[in-house]
Design an enzyme around this catalytic site. Structure first.
Site, PDB file in Angstrom:
ATOM      1  N   ASP A 149       9.236   6.959  -0.223  1.00  0.00           N
ATOM      2  CA  ASP A 149       9.720   6.669   1.131  1.00  0.00           C
ATOM      3  C   ASP A 149      11.244   6.614   1.136  1.00  0.00           C
ATOM      4  OD1 ASP A 149       9.769   4.347  -0.387  1.00  0.00           O
ATOM      5  OD2 ASP A 149       8.325   3.278   0.841  1.00  0.00           O
ATOM      6  N   ASP A 154       2.860  -7.992   3.723  1.00  0.00           N
ATOM      7  CA  ASP A 154       1.947  -7.699   4.840  1.00  0.00           C
ATOM      8  C   ASP A 154       0.902  -6.648   4.472  1.00  0.00           C
ATOM      9  OD1 ASP A 154       3.450  -5.376   4.763  1.00  0.00           O
ATOM     10  OD2 ASP A 154       4.237  -5.549   6.805  1.00  0.00           O
ATOM     11  N   HIS A 214       1.495  -3.608   3.137  1.00  0.00           N
ATOM     12  CA  HIS A 214       1.883  -2.188   3.249  1.00  0.00           C
ATOM     13  C   HIS A 214       1.971  -1.522   1.881  1.00  0.00           C
ATOM     14  CE1 HIS A 214       6.413  -3.455   3.262  1.00  0.00           C
ATOM     15  NE2 HIS A 214       6.159  -2.934   2.085  1.00  0.00           N
ATOM     16  N   GLU A 240       2.999   0.421   7.468  1.00  0.00           N
ATOM     17  CA  GLU A 240       2.831  -0.959   7.907  1.00  0.00           C
ATOM     18  C   GLU A 240       1.413  -1.169   8.447  1.00  0.00           C
ATOM     19  OE1 GLU A 240       4.875  -2.963   6.910  1.00  0.00           O
ATOM     20  OE2 GLU A 240       6.940  -2.711   7.574  1.00  0.00           O
TER      21      GLU A 240
HETATM   22  C1  F6R Z   1       9.226   0.883  -1.649  1.00  0.00           C
HETATM   23  C2  F6R Z   1       7.912   0.704  -1.076  1.00  0.00           C
HETATM   24  C3  F6R Z   1       7.407  -0.625  -0.638  1.00  0.00           C
HETATM   25  C4  F6R Z   1       7.574  -1.702  -1.700  1.00  0.00           C
HETATM   26  C5  F6R Z   1       7.085  -3.031  -1.163  1.00  0.00           C
HETATM   27  C6  F6R Z   1       7.239  -4.152  -2.173  1.00  0.00           C
HETATM   28  O1  F6R Z   1       9.395   2.232  -2.050  1.00  0.00           O
HETATM   29  O2  F6R Z   1       7.234   1.674  -0.943  1.00  0.00           O
HETATM   30  O3  F6R Z   1       6.047  -0.506  -0.312  1.00  0.00           O
HETATM   31  O4  F6R Z   1       6.847  -1.338  -2.830  1.00  0.00           O
HETATM   32  O5  F6R Z   1       7.781  -3.345  -0.006  1.00  0.00           O
HETATM   33  O6  F6R Z   1       8.587  -4.340  -2.431  1.00  0.00           O
HETATM   34  P1  F6R Z   1       9.068  -5.309  -3.601  1.00  0.00           P
HETATM   35  O7  F6R Z   1       8.605  -4.697  -4.863  1.00  0.00           O
HETATM   36  O8  F6R Z   1      10.556  -5.334  -3.510  1.00  0.00           O
HETATM   37  O9  F6R Z   1       8.428  -6.614  -3.349  1.00  0.00           O
END
Ligand code: F6R
Length: 261
Positions: free
Chosen positions: A67, A136, A138, A143
């Protein structure tokens, strides 16, 4: 899906890095789908250490992003392109030509999304896709209530995700973009192996819903239940709400070591 409970984040990083190294030994030009955020950092450190020690040759590996933020200027240190270059491409000694990601600065973002989806397929598909999980639920930036069939597209971040990610922007939520390009859930499910790492108590509820709840768009990570080779690696804290934790521990302990993840 297979659930592996590890003592801590470093152990999770080592286990997943070894799975990536094993993949690269069988398929030196494997396409590695990488995630960003805090969680995967121990994976990248462990994999870079294996490359530095000669335990694996990653010189032909290819890397693709999951992403990207929309609207951050090119070269912004928190753009996911910059993060992946810093944390994965450079430490593994890869050239920027072996790395692809969606263009969050494109004038025509819709075309950029479609082009990225196409380029993943043209590259032969993702061999292993690393995933983190949002508080959440995702994956990527899909989301809650993202279509389980979605393709790479533009999404709006929830307030919760912007609050969670403000730590990368000097704690200032105003600097966190509202929009992103993310591989869709349908796109993610096309990878040959999905490996989700979750660490810390803050992820325990999302992990429990992902693993033990129903498949539901409101918990996008629950789509992993539909994949034939999905591995969820969690530390003790992130596993703390799993009712089936004793069963997962016993199953993994009984697994022959040669099987890997
Ligand atoms: C980032 C991504 C997100 C993160 C998620 C957890 O490329 O795809 O889904 O993996 O927001 O983020 P952290 O690891 O910082 O808690």
């Amino acid at each position: 899906m297979e659930v592996v409970i590890v003592p801590d984040a470093a152990a999770g990083g080592e286990l997943i890095a070894e799975a990536m190294a094993a993949l690269l030994r069988r398929k030196p030009d494997a396409l590695l789908g990488v995630a960003t955020g805090s969680t995967p950092v121990p994976i990248y450190e462990a994999l870079a250490a294996k490359v530095a020690s000669g335990a694996v040759d990653a010189s032909r590996a290819r890397v693709c992003q999951l992403d990207e933020y929309v609207g951050l200027p090119s070269g912004h240190p928190e753009s996911y392109r910059s993060v992946v270059l810093r944390q994965v491409v450079e430490p593994l000694g890869l050239s920027t030509g072996s790395f692809m990601g969606p263009d969050g600065t494109a004038d025509d973002l819709l075309a950029a999304c479609e082009a990225y989806d196409r380029s993943l397929a043209e590259a032969g598909g993702v061999d292993i896709q690393l995933l983190g999980i949002g508080t959440d639920g995702h994956i990527g930036f899909n989301e809650p209530c993202s279509s389980l069939a979605s393709r790479t597209r533009i999404k709006t971040l929830t307030e919760q995700t912007r609050v969670d990610n403000a730590r990368f922007f000097d704690g200032d939520i105003e600097q966190v973009p509202h929009h992103v390009i993310t591989q869709g859930i349908g796109t993610i499910l096309e990878a040959r192996h999905l490996v989700l790492l979750a660490t810390g108590e803050g992820k325990a509820e999302a992990v429990a819903q992902t693993v033990e709840g129903p498949v539901a768009a409101v918990v996008p990570a629950s789509a992993l239940q539909l994949h034939r080779h999905a591995t969820v690696v969690v530390d003790e804290a992130a596993a703390s709400k799993l009712k089936l934790a004793p069963y997962f521990r016993a199953t993994y302990a009984a697994k022959p070591a040669w099987q890997g993840l």
